[in-house]
Design a protein around this motif. Structure first.
Motif, PDB file in Angstrom:
ATOM      1  N   ILE A  66      -6.717   4.927  -2.354  1.00  0.00           N
ATOM      2  CA  ILE A  66      -7.098   3.472  -2.052  1.00  0.00           C
ATOM      3  C   ILE A  66      -8.359   3.160  -2.044  1.00  0.00           C
ATOM      4  O   ILE A  66      -8.825   1.955  -2.516  1.00  0.00           O
ATOM      5  CB  ILE A  66      -6.321   3.309  -0.429  1.00  0.00           C
ATOM      6  CG1 ILE A  66      -5.147   3.812  -0.421  1.00  0.00           C
ATOM      7  CG2 ILE A  66      -6.844   1.912  -0.046  1.00  0.00           C
ATOM      8  CD1 ILE A  66      -4.467   3.949   0.986  1.00  0.00           C
ATOM      9  N   ILE A  67      -9.282   4.139  -1.774  1.00  0.00           N
ATOM     10  CA  ILE A  67     -10.839   3.769  -1.612  1.00  0.00           C
ATOM     11  C   ILE A  67     -11.255   3.415  -3.139  1.00  0.00           C
ATOM     12  O   ILE A  67     -11.969   2.401  -3.502  1.00  0.00           O
ATOM     13  CB  ILE A  67     -11.627   4.824  -1.077  1.00  0.00           C
ATOM     14  CG1 ILE A  67     -11.366   4.689   0.368  1.00  0.00           C
ATOM     15  CG2 ILE A  67     -13.055   4.768  -1.477  1.00  0.00           C
ATOM     16  CD1 ILE A  67     -12.161   6.036   1.044  1.00  0.00           C
ATOM     17  N   ILE A  85       0.768  -0.979  -0.080  1.00  0.00           N
ATOM     18  CA  ILE A  85       0.094   0.019  -0.062  1.00  0.00           C
ATOM     19  C   ILE A  85       0.929   1.497  -0.021  1.00  0.00           C
ATOM     20  O   ILE A  85       2.240   1.057   0.634  1.00  0.00           O
ATOM     21  CB  ILE A  85      -0.862  -0.002   1.265  1.00  0.00           C
ATOM     22  CG1 ILE A  85      -2.104   0.969   0.967  1.00  0.00           C
ATOM     23  CG2 ILE A  85      -0.179   0.415   2.443  1.00  0.00           C
ATOM     24  CD1 ILE A  85      -3.325   0.245   1.665  1.00  0.00           C
ATOM     25  N   LEU A 104     -19.386   5.113   0.759  1.00  0.00           N
ATOM     26  CA  LEU A 104     -18.189   4.129   0.849  1.00  0.00           C
ATOM     27  C   LEU A 104     -18.592   2.898   1.688  1.00  0.00           C
ATOM     28  O   LEU A 104     -18.098   1.879   0.987  1.00  0.00           O
ATOM     29  CB  LEU A 104     -17.051   4.999   1.445  1.00  0.00           C
ATOM     30  CG  LEU A 104     -16.671   6.201   0.807  1.00  0.00           C
ATOM     31  CD1 LEU A 104     -15.297   6.735   1.668  1.00  0.00           C
ATOM     32  CD2 LEU A 104     -16.137   5.820  -0.738  1.00  0.00           C
ATOM     33  N   LEU A 112      -5.900   8.677   0.859  1.00  0.00           N
ATOM     34  CA  LEU A 112      -6.805   7.747   1.026  1.00  0.00           C
ATOM     35  C   LEU A 112      -7.819   7.371   0.063  1.00  0.00           C
ATOM     36  O   LEU A 112      -8.432   6.505  -0.307  1.00  0.00           O
ATOM     37  CB  LEU A 112      -7.447   7.883   2.377  1.00  0.00           C
ATOM     38  CG  LEU A 112      -6.398   7.569   3.401  1.00  0.00           C
ATOM     39  CD1 LEU A 112      -6.627   8.248   4.767  1.00  0.00           C
ATOM     40  CD2 LEU A 112      -6.487   6.053   3.841  1.00  0.00           C
ATOM     41  N   VAL A 149     -10.281   0.087  -4.159  1.00  0.00           N
ATOM     42  CA  VAL A 149     -11.170  -0.768  -3.609  1.00  0.00           C
ATOM     43  C   VAL A 149     -12.652  -1.002  -4.359  1.00  0.00           C
ATOM     44  O   VAL A 149     -13.260  -1.930  -4.855  1.00  0.00           O
ATOM     45  CB  VAL A 149     -11.385  -0.794  -2.069  1.00  0.00           C
ATOM     46  CG1 VAL A 149     -12.754  -1.642  -1.608  1.00  0.00           C
ATOM     47  CG2 VAL A 149     -10.080  -0.983  -1.565  1.00  0.00           C
ATOM     48  N   LEU A 179       4.305   5.804   5.461  1.00  0.00           N
ATOM     49  CA  LEU A 179       3.895   6.751   6.359  1.00  0.00           C
ATOM     50  C   LEU A 179       5.165   7.473   6.871  1.00  0.00           C
ATOM     51  O   LEU A 179       5.192   8.654   6.799  1.00  0.00           O
ATOM     52  CB  LEU A 179       3.188   5.917   7.520  1.00  0.00           C
ATOM     53  CG  LEU A 179       2.926   6.946   8.630  1.00  0.00           C
ATOM     54  CD1 LEU A 179       1.672   7.709   8.013  1.00  0.00           C
ATOM     55  CD2 LEU A 179       2.349   6.000   9.736  1.00  0.00           C
ATOM     56  N   LEU A 208       1.023   5.135   1.010  1.00  0.00           N
ATOM     57  CA  LEU A 208       0.570   6.029   1.924  1.00  0.00           C
ATOM     58  C   LEU A 208       1.197   7.529   1.285  1.00  0.00           C
ATOM     59  O   LEU A 208       0.961   8.645   1.796  1.00  0.00           O
ATOM     60  CB  LEU A 208       0.328   5.926   3.332  1.00  0.00           C
ATOM     61  CG  LEU A 208      -0.292   5.054   3.984  1.00  0.00           C
ATOM     62  CD1 LEU A 208      -0.347   5.095   5.482  1.00  0.00           C
ATOM     63  CD2 LEU A 208      -1.704   4.962   3.281  1.00  0.00           C
TER      64      LEU A 208
END
Lengths: 322, 312
Positions: free
Chosen positions: B246-247, B62, B298, B243, B250, B122, B64
């Motif tokens: 990432i959403i 992932i 979401l 974010l 998905v 991060l 960030l």
């Protein structure tokens, strides 16, 4: 008959060792003493503790979720939500409320945190949604509700709330009392069956499921516990700021994750400690402190801070592989 | 394994949002308005292509740091160009190299030092943010070249802006590489089953490293084009993409566990998010209502799919 359980080997997951966090805390404390001679005076210690305490508490809450192999990216928003609920309800009590009324408000704050945690728990534990995405989405909703209750930062509350926190109880101030309670609660939780099961779920969920552990309930409960810690965080913040702010919790979400990782808990779950997360939170606070008193020009502060944190995060995990 | 049904949900969502939007404020689904929305979505869409690469490669991959990569890419581009048309290509190169460097650091951290991706990216976000503040002193900085601004935002051909064509081009290229090239097969193999991939002789670390380099490079390029859209750069310009990217991945049906998914779904996911955010604006819904509807939608999406099996 003794059973030789290979405890360490079974938990061979990348995580920063606890001694590293502890040594870094000592190192940065020494640096603080060198830069700020009054660092060890009771007054400065007390004020630093008050500053660090909110992140310490929320990091402990995040620890239980991460130990279970998940993550909670809604915690910052949940802290904000509890904060505005608490401010609004305390405000409604007027200038001189009874202790029972204040206690009722705090009880409600705990309920709000637990309810938020339960929502996350249902999303991740019951509906089995992916934790990163679903808790982030829940956080957006929590933030929305917080803005609904209190569109702008502000509000005033009965002075007795902050006064009680600042007053001495059994010879210690509120922040110290909270610190001691936090350690006691961590100890008590670590003695529960829930905690043992949580570690099992976090280190090997299929195995935990197959050996008949109530995986779903344990995961839900871990989020509720985190939600309760979010409530306490909001209460402690309110005692020092005395005002509500629907956006105040934002920094806590990723801050708590950093503190947990620095404190030696594996992001993959199953191994780590809440005490380590407290150290991680203290370390993050001390780094800020040192950079402030080193009188580094403002423009360098973020990059130095970021580099130190990255080095500590990465270094810890690398050390554990040796 | 492409599975067209996976794309059905975001497609239905797009149609539904357009219908609802048109009902609430006539003109929402008009071609010109839709093309505007696509222009806005394209920056997120580019970042999503990168994020998809990293997530497909598996190993809890992932990124960030995509937001910071967008900001730094935009900042570098803005300062190299500083309003001069002649400097557009050097700015493009500088921006892409900056992204590649970020990806290299992330990739080395994740694959060689074996730091969990969430922690590594991060941490690198913190460092990049520091670099951004150091370079800008916290103020807006750099200017887009006039030519770039004209290529990015205004309609270029058939009423569609240049950035949308570019998004489609990069997306098509990525899809082609994923389905028709050795690297694409390897990426999916590594994401789906690391051990099996290693056993057939694939170099898992190198393939994952390449995914991180690709992700940060595309993100920095999104930053390059973003400055053509906004004109100048501020430090937090890329934060919104972290974010949401990432959403979008998905929503597009790519599994966060890796090895399954694709770029078309991610593109649809970026469009869904953009439409969803803008459909609420003409409604005069207060900020809190917008946030709540957004978050609940979401969650609804995730309930529709993306549930993990019971025993894992």
């Amino acid at each position: 008959m003794t059973v030789d359980v290979p405890r360490r080997r079974a938990l061979n997951v990348p995580r920063s060792p606890l001694w590293l966090a502890a040594s870094l805390v000592v190192l940065f404390s020494l640096a603080s003493v060198a830069l700020q001679p009054t660092f060890l005076s009771p007054r400065v210690l007390q004020s630093n503790l008050s500053t660090f305490l909110p992140l310490m508490i929320i990091a402990v809450g995040q620890t239980y979720v991460i130990l279970g192999g998940a993550i909670d990216l809604s915690l910052g928003a949940l802290v904000s939500l509890v904060n505005v609920v608490l401010v609004t309800s305390l405000q409604a009590l007027g200038a001189d409320p009874s202790f029972a009324a204040i206690a009722a408000c705090m009880g409600m704050a705990l309920l709000v945190g637990a309810a938020g945690g339960a929502v996350n728990g249902v999303l991740v534990g019951v509906l089995r949604l992916q934790p990163i995405v679903s808790t982030f989405a829940a956080g957006i909703v929590f933030g929305g509700i917080a803005l609904w209750i209190m569109p702008q930062a502000g509000g005033s509350m009965p002075p007795v709330y902050a006064k009680t926190y600042a007053a001495k109880l059994f010879g210690v101030k509120g922040a110290t009392f909270m610190l001691l309670s936090l350690v006691a609660i961590i100890y008590l939780i670590s003695r529960t069956r829930f905690y043992i099961y949580l570690l099992a779920v976090g280190s090997n969920r299929p195995a935990a499921f197959q050996s008949g552990l109530p995986v779903m309930r344990i995961r839900v409960l871990s989020y509720i516990v985190a939600g309760l810690f979010a409530s306490v965080t909001a209460m402690v913040i309110l005692a020092s700021t005395s005002a509500g702010d629907p956006l105040m919790g934002q920094a806590f979400t990723l801050g708590s994750v950093s503190a947990v990782v620095l404190g030696g808990t594996a992001l993959s779950g199953g191994a780590g400690s809440a005490i380590g997360s407290m150290l991680g939170a203290v370390l993050l606070g001390l780094i800020n402190n040192v950079l402030f008193f080193a009188q580094l020009p403002f423009v360098y502060q973020t990059i130095v801070q970021g580099t130190i944190i990255l080095a500590a995060l990465a270094g810890g995990i690398m050390v554990s592989r040796r | 394994m492409a599975g067209f049904s996976r794309l059905a949900i975001p497609l239905i969502a797009i149609v539904a949002i357009l219908v609802v939007g048109e009902a609430l404020s006539p003109g929402f689904a008009a071609p010109r308005q839709v093309f505007n929305q696509l222009t806005v979505a394209s920056f997120l869409g580019l970042v999503v292509i990168g994020q998809t690469l990293v997530i497909l490669a598996g190993g809890e991959g992932i990124d960030l740091s995509v937001g910071a990569a967008v900001s730094l890419g935009a900042l570098v581009a803005g300062n190299v160009m500083n309003g001069s048309d002649a400097m557009i290509l050097p700015a493009l190169a500088a921006s892409a190299l900056t992204g590649a460097a970020i990806g290299l650091v992330n990739g080395i951290g994740v694959t060689r030092l074996r730091i969990p991706a969430l922690v590594m990216t991060l941490g690198s976000t913190g460092v990049i943010t520091g670099i951004l503040i150091l370079m800008t002193n916290g103020k807006t900085s750099g200017r887009s070249a006039e030519l770039l601004s004209q290529m990015v935002a205004p309609p270029l051909l058939f009423g569609i802006s240049g950035i949308v064509y570019l998004w489609i081009l990069v997306g098509a290229l990525a899809t082609f590489v994923l389905h028709k090239s050795r690297f694409g097969y390897s990426l999916v193999a590594v994401g789906a089953n690391e051990q099996a991939a290693a056993m057939v002789g694939l170099s898992v670390p190198w393939i994952r490293l390449a995914a991180y380099v690709g992700c940060s490079s595309v993100s920095a390029l999104a930053g390059f084009f973003l400055i053509g859209y906004t004109g100048s750069v501020f430090v937090s310009i890329g934060n919104q993409f972290v974010l949401t990217s990432i959403i979008a991945v998905v929503i597009g049906g790519t599994a966060l566990s890796g090895g399954s998914g694709g770029f078309v779904g991610g593109a649809l996911g970026a469009v869904v998010l953009t439409l969803l955010q803008s459909v609420l604006i003409p409604l005069n819904v207060a900020e809190f209502g917008r946030q709540m509807i957004f978050g609940l939608t979401l969650i609804a999406f995730m309930v529709l799919y993306g549930r993990e099996p019971k025993s894992t």
